[in-house]
Design an enzyme around this catalytic site. Structure first.
Site, PDB file in Angstrom:
ATOM      1  N   ASP A 105      -6.990   4.447  -4.638  1.00 35.20           N
ATOM      2  CA  ASP A 105      -7.681   4.219  -3.356  1.00 35.20           C
ATOM      3  C   ASP A 105      -8.311   5.574  -3.038  1.00 35.20           C
ATOM      4  OD1 ASP A 105      -8.039   2.280  -0.961  1.00 35.20           O
ATOM      5  OD2 ASP A 105      -7.313   4.061   0.057  1.00 35.20           O
ATOM      6  N   LYS A 122       0.872  -1.191   0.000  1.00 38.21           N
ATOM      7  CA  LYS A 122       0.000   0.000   0.000  1.00 38.21           C
ATOM      8  C   LYS A 122       0.895   1.222   0.000  1.00 38.21           C
ATOM      9  CE  LYS A 122      -4.350   1.213   0.148  1.00 38.21           C
ATOM     10  NZ  LYS A 122      -5.532   0.509  -0.385  1.00 38.21           N
TER      11      LYS A 122
HETATM   12  P1  NDP Z   1     -13.075   7.472  -2.814  1.00 36.66           P
HETATM   13  O1  NDP Z   1     -12.024   8.486  -2.600  1.00 36.66           O
HETATM   14  O2  NDP Z   1     -13.623   7.269  -4.163  1.00 36.66           O
HETATM   15  O3  NDP Z   1     -14.309   7.758  -1.835  1.00 36.66           O
HETATM   16  C1  NDP Z   1     -14.123   7.840  -0.466  1.00 36.66           C
HETATM   17  C2  NDP Z   1     -15.445   8.206   0.176  1.00 36.66           C
HETATM   18  O4  NDP Z   1     -15.321   8.094   1.592  1.00 36.66           O
HETATM   19  C3  NDP Z   1     -15.859   9.653  -0.089  1.00 36.66           C
HETATM   20  O5  NDP Z   1     -17.254   9.753  -0.015  1.00 36.66           O
HETATM   21  C4  NDP Z   1     -15.205  10.375   1.071  1.00 36.66           C
HETATM   22  O6  NDP Z   1     -15.802  11.626   1.408  1.00 36.66           O
HETATM   23  C5  NDP Z   1     -15.423   9.380   2.195  1.00 36.66           C
HETATM   24  N1  NDP Z   1     -14.363   9.532   3.199  1.00 36.66           N
HETATM   25  C6  NDP Z   1     -13.029   9.482   2.990  1.00 36.66           C
HETATM   26  N2  NDP Z   1     -12.379   9.718   4.150  1.00 36.66           N
HETATM   27  C7  NDP Z   1     -13.329   9.911   5.077  1.00 36.66           C
HETATM   28  C8  NDP Z   1     -13.277  10.178   6.459  1.00 36.66           C
HETATM   29  N3  NDP Z   1     -12.120  10.298   7.094  1.00 36.66           N
HETATM   30  N4  NDP Z   1     -14.471  10.307   7.124  1.00 36.66           N
HETATM   31  C9  NDP Z   1     -15.647  10.192   6.469  1.00 36.66           C
HETATM   32  N5  NDP Z   1     -15.747   9.936   5.155  1.00 36.66           N
HETATM   33  C10 NDP Z   1     -14.602   9.781   4.475  1.00 36.66           C
HETATM   34  O7  NDP Z   1     -12.486   6.104  -2.232  1.00 36.66           O
HETATM   35  P2  NDP Z   1     -12.971   4.602  -2.471  1.00 36.66           P
HETATM   36  O8  NDP Z   1     -14.428   4.567  -2.686  1.00 36.66           O
HETATM   37  O9  NDP Z   1     -12.076   3.994  -3.471  1.00 36.66           O
HETATM   38  O10 NDP Z   1     -12.607   3.930  -1.063  1.00 36.66           O
HETATM   39  C11 NDP Z   1     -13.538   3.809   0.001  1.00 36.66           C
HETATM   40  C12 NDP Z   1     -13.066   2.718   0.955  1.00 36.66           C
HETATM   41  O11 NDP Z   1     -13.016   1.470   0.245  1.00 36.66           O
HETATM   42  C13 NDP Z   1     -11.662   2.901   1.526  1.00 36.66           C
HETATM   43  O12 NDP Z   1     -11.623   2.342   2.825  1.00 36.66           O
HETATM   44  C14 NDP Z   1     -10.790   2.071   0.584  1.00 36.66           C
HETATM   45  O13 NDP Z   1      -9.565   1.691   1.168  1.00 36.66           O
HETATM   46  C15 NDP Z   1     -11.714   0.899   0.364  1.00 36.66           C
HETATM   47  N6  NDP Z   1     -11.449   0.072  -0.812  1.00 36.66           N
HETATM   48  C16 NDP Z   1     -11.377   0.625  -2.047  1.00 36.66           C
HETATM   49  C17 NDP Z   1     -11.173  -0.172  -3.149  1.00 36.66           C
HETATM   50  C18 NDP Z   1     -11.196   0.361  -4.529  1.00 36.66           C
HETATM   51  O14 NDP Z   1     -11.120  -0.427  -5.469  1.00 36.66           O
HETATM   52  N7  NDP Z   1     -11.313   1.660  -4.741  1.00 36.66           N
HETATM   53  C19 NDP Z   1     -10.941  -1.627  -3.008  1.00 36.66           C
HETATM   54  C20 NDP Z   1     -11.128  -2.119  -1.665  1.00 36.66           C
HETATM   55  C21 NDP Z   1     -11.335  -1.277  -0.623  1.00 36.66           C
HETATM   56  P3  NDP Z   1     -15.201  12.983   0.774  1.00 36.66           P
HETATM   57  O15 NDP Z   1     -15.533  12.927  -0.692  1.00 36.66           O
HETATM   58  O16 NDP Z   1     -15.901  14.059   1.510  1.00 36.66           O
HETATM   59  O17 NDP Z   1     -13.732  12.955   1.025  1.00 36.66           O
HETATM   60  O1  8G0 Z   2      -8.062  -2.143  -0.546  1.00 29.37           O
HETATM   61  C1  8G0 Z   2      -7.906  -2.698  -1.626  1.00 29.37           C
HETATM   62  O2  8G0 Z   2      -8.051  -3.916  -1.770  1.00 29.37           O
HETATM   63  C2  8G0 Z   2      -7.520  -1.900  -2.818  1.00 29.37           C
HETATM   64  C3  8G0 Z   2      -7.835  -0.558  -2.828  1.00 29.37           C
HETATM   65  C4  8G0 Z   2      -7.505   0.180  -3.946  1.00 29.37           C
HETATM   66  C5  8G0 Z   2      -6.857  -0.431  -5.031  1.00 29.37           C
HETATM   67  C6  8G0 Z   2      -6.531  -1.765  -4.969  1.00 29.37           C
HETATM   68  C7  8G0 Z   2      -5.833  -2.425  -6.144  1.00 29.37           C
HETATM   69  O3  8G0 Z   2      -4.714  -2.882  -5.996  1.00 29.37           O
HETATM   70  O4  8G0 Z   2      -6.443  -2.488  -7.166  1.00 29.37           O
HETATM   71  C8  8G0 Z   2      -6.885  -2.504  -3.864  1.00 29.37           C
END
Ligand code: NDP
Ligand code: 8G0
Length: 452
Positions: free
Chosen positions: A153, A113
């Site tokens: 992420d 990461k």
């Molecule tokens: P994005 O940046 O697309 O979206 C994040 C969302 O969460 C936004 O709505 C953001 O609000 C909110 N957020 C972020 N930080 C905070 C905080 N400290 N308190 C409250 N709300 C918060 O990220 P993702 O959708 O990609 O990721 C969301 C979660 O999923 C994370 O935990 C990530 O690690 C996990 N994840 C993502 C994957 C992926 O493929 N993208 C894969 C597996 C897990 P705002 O817009 O106001 O910042």
């Molecule tokens: O948390 C995850 O598994 C994650 C989040 C964002 C990206 C990736 C990836 O390697 O594609 C994994």
């Protein structure tokens, strides 16, 4: 293993350790115990300075990181997070979870990461491009398609991956599948943007089936977050006939006033707003007739009746009080789209309620199992890149479904095999995920002499 200044990493480490110890794993496989202190220290951590120029011509500086945690199953793989809260503790917890999650996908990918304490909010596209360029100036020395393959992420989406990929290509004079989440015309995979949210819903479909709770049709689903994971989880749940009654961001939450939930059109408005790095609340004129806005709140305590909860924002977004509120609202399934979405106290409450014979039973699926669809399709993107081919939407979606089903069955069966309690109606998926992921990585490390 755990440094005193690493609370998030300590949380992830303790959660793994407690579930492994509270099972028959080390009685059945005592040789694996010695792996724990080894697997809990990253193989390598890179920390660097990122100097970039803002639109006023001023120099700005941020901290950049890449934690290359474990490569026993394949190249380090995991996202890059750009958020002001990023520090080594957060990236170590995410990298640690990633090792075992990646093992659960069944693909050949190790865990890592990275990211920076850079805040994309309020920055212009030019500033983001210059930051990505500066970040990759250092990172490009440490990654390539067979060594370490980052992705997005929080705060890193398709636009940032484009800037990062271009910077890598120019610095290294090499076009290769070194990042995933790429654009479709330059090596990206269909379904990668959808994969985490869709995969989460596919995992929950298996939970519903096993628990004899029917399907998504007619279910009331509470989602938190409004980014990549939340949007596609909500869209798939809606497609399957559920009502999505909440979405949120770091500033507040929207909750449906009546029986109607979010429509696909409303989610597309949210996607536009988030692409422009704006707050959800900027949609209030369009939303206020149908949804109540709660500034500074998370959805969990605001909804009276919930069937399924899908936390999809960030770590520790479900507290003990939230867990109790969800159970009171009749929630039967909680599955994390976010990484470490629930606090230790919340997990304890869910795990206790799992075995309850009354109406208050709930089944909890941790992020490392339920959200593995994202990294899984990243693994499929790597496979397509190395063969220089592209699979169709249907092919990738089908493979994603199979991976999520296998992951669910692996968590379930491993839990049944190693639980010290027999004939549980709903076996612990947190135990199953941790044990199954750990065994695979630990045995690979032993086979490869990571010990001597
Ligand atoms: P994005 O940046 O697309 O979206 C994040 C969302 O969460 C936004 O709505 C953001 O609000 C909110 N957020 C972020 N930080 C905070 C905080 N400290 N308190 C409250 N709300 C918060 O990220 P993702 O959708 O990609 O990721 C969301 C979660 O999923 C994370 O935990 C990530 O690690 C996990 N994840 C993502 C994957 C992926 O493929 N993208 C894969 C597996 C897990 P705002 O817009 O106001 O910042
Ligand atoms: O948390 C995850 O598994 C994650 C989040 C964002 C990206 C990736 C990836 O390697 O594609 C994994």
């Amino acid at each position: 293993m755990v440094q005193p200044t690493e609370p998030e990493f300590e949380q992830a480490y303790s959660e793994l350790l407690l579930t492994l110890e509270d099972s028959t794993l080390f009685d059945k496989k005592p040789h694996l115990k010695a792996v724990l202190p080894v697997v809990s220290i990253p193989e390598r951590t890179i920390m660097f300075r990122v100097v970039w120029q803002d639109d006023k011509g001023q120099m700005q500086v941020n901290r950049g990181y890449r934690v290359q945690f474990n490569s026993a199953l394949g190249p380090y793989k995991g996202g890059l997070r750009f958020h002001p809260s990023v520090n080594l503790s957060i990236l170590k917890f995410l990298g640690y979870e990633q090792i075992f999650k990646n093992a659960l996908t069944g693909l050949s990918i190790g865990g890592g990461k990275g990211g920076a304490d850079f805040d994309p909010k309020g920055k212009s596209d030019g500033e983001i491009r210059r930051f990505c360029e500066a970040f990759m100036r250092e990172l490009s020395r440490h990654i390539d398609q067979d060594t370490d393959v980052p992705a997005g992420d929080i705060g890193v989406g398709g636009r940032e991956i484009g800037f990062l990929f271009g910077a890598f290509r120019r610095y290294r004079n090499s076009f290769q599948g070194v990042l995933t989440g790429k654009g479709l015309t330059w090596g990206g995979s269909l379904i990668r943007p959808e994969a985490t949210g869709y995969g989460l819903v596919y995992y929950v479909e298996k939970m519903l089936e096993y628990a004899s709770l029917g399907t998504f049709a007619g279910k009331i689903v509470a989602v938190s977050g409004s980014g990549n994971v939340a949007q596609y989880a909500a869209l798939k749940a809606i497609e399957l006939g559920a009502t999505v009654v909440s979405l949120s961001d770091s500033k507040g939450a929207y909750v449906a006033k009546g029986a109607a939930g979010f429509s696909a059109e409303e989610i597309s408005l949210i996607a536009d707003v988030k692409l422009n790095r704006l707050d959800l609340y900027s949609l209030d004129d369009k939303f206020k007739a149908k949804f109540d806005y709660y500034a500074g709140a998370r959805p969990w305590t605001l909804i009276k009746k919930i069937d399924i909860a899908l936390p999809s924002a960030t770590q520790n977004e479900v507290s003990a009080a939230d867990a109790e509120a969800l159970i009171r609202a009749g929630c039967k399934i909680i599955a994390e789209g976010s990484n470490m979405g629930s606090t230790m106290e919340a997990i304890e409450i869910f795990e206790k309620a799992r075995t309850s014979t009354s109406d208050s039973s709930i089944w909890y699926a941790p992020g490392k199992a339920a959200n593995c669809g994202g990294v899984a399709v990243s693994g499929l993107e790597m496979a397509q890149n190395s063969q220089r081919i592209s699979w169709s939407t249907q092919e990738v979606d089908q493979k994603l479904k199979e991976i999520m089903i296998n992951c669910f069955e692996n968590c379930l069966n491993t839990s049944i095999t190693y639980s010290s309690i027999k004939d549980e109606k709903l076996p612990s998926l947190v135990k199953g995920a941790n044990i199954a992921g750990f065994i695979k990585v630990a045995e690979a490390m032993l086979d490869q002499g990571d010990f001597y």
